[in-house]
Write a protein that holds these residues in place. Structure first.
Motif, PDB file in Angstrom:
ATOM      1  N   SER A  50     -12.725   0.493 -11.605  1.00 43.45           N
ATOM      2  CA  SER A  50     -12.790  -0.401 -10.620  1.00 43.45           C
ATOM      3  C   SER A  50     -11.105  -0.617 -10.327  1.00 43.45           C
ATOM      4  CB  SER A  50     -13.219  -1.794 -11.026  1.00 43.45           C
ATOM      5  OG  SER A  50     -13.353  -2.727 -10.128  1.00 43.45           O
ATOM      6  N   LYS A  51     -10.313  -0.683 -11.619  1.00 50.83           N
ATOM      7  CA  LYS A  51      -8.936  -1.054 -11.311  1.00 50.83           C
ATOM      8  C   LYS A  51      -8.186   0.313 -10.416  1.00 50.83           C
ATOM      9  CE  LYS A  51      -8.472  -3.977 -15.419  1.00 50.83           C
ATOM     10  NZ  LYS A  51      -8.003  -4.146 -16.716  1.00 50.83           N
ATOM     11  N   ALA A  68      -9.365   0.882  -1.867  1.00 47.95           N
ATOM     12  CA  ALA A  68     -10.112  -0.129  -0.971  1.00 47.95           C
ATOM     13  C   ALA A  68     -11.649   0.223  -1.059  1.00 47.95           C
ATOM     14  CB  ALA A  68      -9.743   0.807   0.477  1.00 47.95           C
ATOM     15  N   VAL A  69     -12.261  -0.802  -0.556  1.00 49.00           N
ATOM     16  CA  VAL A  69     -13.941  -0.639  -0.317  1.00 49.00           C
ATOM     17  C   VAL A  69     -14.073  -1.269   1.103  1.00 49.00           C
ATOM     18  CG1 VAL A  69     -16.047  -1.397  -1.156  1.00 49.00           C
ATOM     19  CG2 VAL A  69     -14.199  -1.048  -2.866  1.00 49.00           C
ATOM     20  N   PHE A  92     -15.479   4.118  -0.583  1.00 50.41           N
ATOM     21  CA  PHE A  92     -14.740   4.009  -1.831  1.00 50.41           C
ATOM     22  C   PHE A  92     -13.573   4.859  -1.694  1.00 50.41           C
ATOM     23  CE2 PHE A  92     -17.839   1.270  -2.740  1.00 50.41           C
ATOM     24  CZ  PHE A  92     -17.910   0.584  -4.156  1.00 50.41           C
ATOM     25  N   VAL A  93     -12.248   4.079  -1.677  1.00 52.49           N
ATOM     26  CA  VAL A  93     -11.045   4.975  -1.877  1.00 52.49           C
ATOM     27  C   VAL A  93     -10.647   4.795  -3.293  1.00 52.49           C
ATOM     28  CG1 VAL A  93      -8.799   5.369  -0.987  1.00 52.49           C
ATOM     29  CG2 VAL A  93     -10.410   4.931   0.507  1.00 52.49           C
ATOM     30  N   SER A  94     -10.234   5.746  -3.882  1.00 53.18           N
ATOM     31  CA  SER A  94      -9.624   5.777  -5.566  1.00 53.18           C
ATOM     32  C   SER A  94      -8.610   6.492  -5.507  1.00 53.18           C
ATOM     33  CB  SER A  94     -11.051   6.066  -6.534  1.00 53.18           C
ATOM     34  OG  SER A  94     -11.970   5.269  -6.180  1.00 53.18           O
ATOM     35  N   GLU A  95      -7.661   6.265  -6.567  1.00 52.75           N
ATOM     36  CA  GLU A  95      -6.478   6.881  -6.919  1.00 52.75           C
ATOM     37  C   GLU A  95      -6.815   7.600  -8.234  1.00 52.75           C
ATOM     38  OE1 GLU A  95      -1.490   6.211  -7.315  1.00 52.75           O
ATOM     39  OE2 GLU A  95      -3.015   4.816  -8.386  1.00 52.75           O
ATOM     40  N   VAL A 146       1.670   4.955   2.839  1.00 51.17           N
ATOM     41  CA  VAL A 146       0.420   4.455   3.324  1.00 51.17           C
ATOM     42  C   VAL A 146      -0.517   3.767   2.012  1.00 51.17           C
ATOM     43  CG1 VAL A 146      -1.757   5.640   4.011  1.00 51.17           C
ATOM     44  CG2 VAL A 146       0.476   6.625   4.463  1.00 51.17           C
ATOM     45  N   ASP A 147      -0.897   2.445   2.737  1.00 55.25           N
ATOM     46  CA  ASP A 147      -1.543   1.566   1.926  1.00 55.25           C
ATOM     47  C   ASP A 147      -3.114   1.275   2.455  1.00 55.25           C
ATOM     48  OD1 ASP A 147      -2.338  -1.187   0.305  1.00 55.25           O
ATOM     49  OD2 ASP A 147      -0.592  -0.480  -0.585  1.00 55.25           O
TER      50      ASP A 147
END
Length: 403
Positions: free
Chosen positions: A161-162, A166-167, A183-186, A222-223
């Motif tokens: 989750s951390k 973005a959701v 869901f955008v995850s790094e 980009v954020d």
């Protein structure tokens, strides 16, 4: 004699009413036409009237036709702020637009303990909260704010989750009764780039899938903090980094977009609001705190660029609300745009702003204004100078969509 006449008159009236009700019930087309004219919230309750009504109101084509006829009516705004900054004041505040509901009353669907809003989109809300039985997990839900119906779509461990960047919801009821959640995850990062993955949930298939393009390399400027759905894509604008990117669902691609070109005048412009209204994507630029000038930019339908929708000056608003002006030798104007919405006519634009002590609505066409509500007296809004506390606004609408 008179009593008998009144009895016969009542009997004829009842017979006429029964005949009218029978005629409506026997004519599906007439019934559909009547239901099309009702607000969404009562319609959702009317599903319980009969199997026929349930079938009509739940029909996907009826939901699409209803949305096309009742084009995204904005009923209110939800202002939210971080709990640590609000202190004893409510985390959410509802502001009625056009007389809907009661300003200041928090809707029931926002009273869920430890709720964290992820996104709003055309009547649907995505939120998260700690998992009921295991607080080390986070559950993610989609909720219809009109019916209160909600559905859990995902559970993530806290470390996963951390890593979420973005959701966001993607939903346009005028085109489809179904929605997507992204869901955008790094997955990893360096000084220059993020390596991210994108997962997509489809309410039509009720399944998750990764983006077909695999992982994306994204520059650090980009954020993904402020997402808006428009025209088949999610757009992310980052105010401090002044960056804009989008994910196109049909093309399954992540791209960057140019920001509007700004003239280098005496007063530099900053972009203080980014959002969608009436099927259009907007940016609001201001030249604060030194002036009351503003510009509304609109994106071309084909994403080819921005054009100026209107220019304006909030000087008259500062006269009406003198708290907007600092009592100093160097005059500064204290305001912050939090929302923009279009009226029934194409040229009508209203901007909602927070000013010291109040939330106000400004009509950019006829230059009129009105106060929507008061703000808590204890809040100090350093953000009017470009830093510190900042409200986030969500447009409140209602939809017939099932979760």
């Amino acid at each position: 004699m008179a009593s008998e006449a009144r009895t016969r008159a009542r009997r004829r009236s009842c017979q006429a009413t029964d005949f009218g009700a029978t005629a409506v019930a026997s004519s599906v087309d007439l019934l559909v036409e009547i239901l099309m004219r009702l607000p969404a919230k009562p319609l959702l309750r009317f599903k319980c009237v009969s199997k026929q009504w349930y079938s009509i109101i739940s029909d996907p084509q009826f939901i699409i036709n209803y949305a096309q006829r009742n084009l995204k009516p904005l009923l209110g705004l939800l202002l939210s702020g971080r709990k640590e900054q609000l202190g004893p004041y409510p985390e959410f505040s509802f502001i009625s637009i056009g007389g809907y509901g009661k300003t200041g009353r928090v809707p029931k669907f926002l009273t869920i303990p430890k709720l964290e809003i992820q996104d709003f989109c055309n009547g649907l809300m995505c939120y998260s909260k700690p998992h009921m039985d295991a607080p080390q997990f986070t559950s993610y839900y989609v909720c219809n704010s009109a019916s209160g119906q909600s559905k859990r779509i995902r559970v993530l461990e806290s470390p996963s989750s951390k890593r979420l960047m973005a959701v966001n919801l993607a939903f346009d009821p005028s085109k489809s009764p179904f929605y997507n959640v992204i869901f955008v995850s790094e997955t990893s990062g360096s000084e220059l780039n993020h390596l991210i993955k994108i997962d997509i949930y489809s309410s039509k298939t009720q399944t998750w899938r990764p983006s077909t393009k695999g992982l994306f390399i994204v520059p650090h400027d980009v954020d993904f903090g402020n997402g808006v759905y428009w025209n088949g894509a999610i757009y992310w604008y980052h105010r401090k980094k002044n960056s804009l990117a989008y994910f196109d669902f049909e093309a399954d691609c992540l791209e960057r977009l140019q920001m509007p070109l700004l003239s280098q005048g005496s007063y530099p412009m900053s972009f203080d609001y980014f959002g969608e209204s009436g099927g259009h994507l907007h940016l609001v630029g201001t030249c604060r705190p030194g002036t009351t000038l503003f510009t509304v930019f609109e994106m071309e339908k084909d994403r080819s660029g921005w054009f100026v929708k209107c220019n304006g000056d909030l000087g008259a608003l500062a006269t009406t609300f003198p708290k907007m002006v600092t009592p100093r030798l160097s005059r500064r104007y204290l305001f912050s745009p939090v929302s923009l919405f279009r009226g029934e006519k194409e040229e009508e634009l209203s901007i909602v702003l927070t000013i010291p002590g109040s939330v106000v609505q400004y009509n950019a066409k006829d230059k009129t204004s009105k106060k929507l509500c008061d703000l808590p007296k204890g809040l100090i809004f350093n953000d009017f100078m470009g830093q510190g506390f900042r409200f986030k606004s969500h447009q409140y609408m209602e939809t017939l969509a099932s979760i």
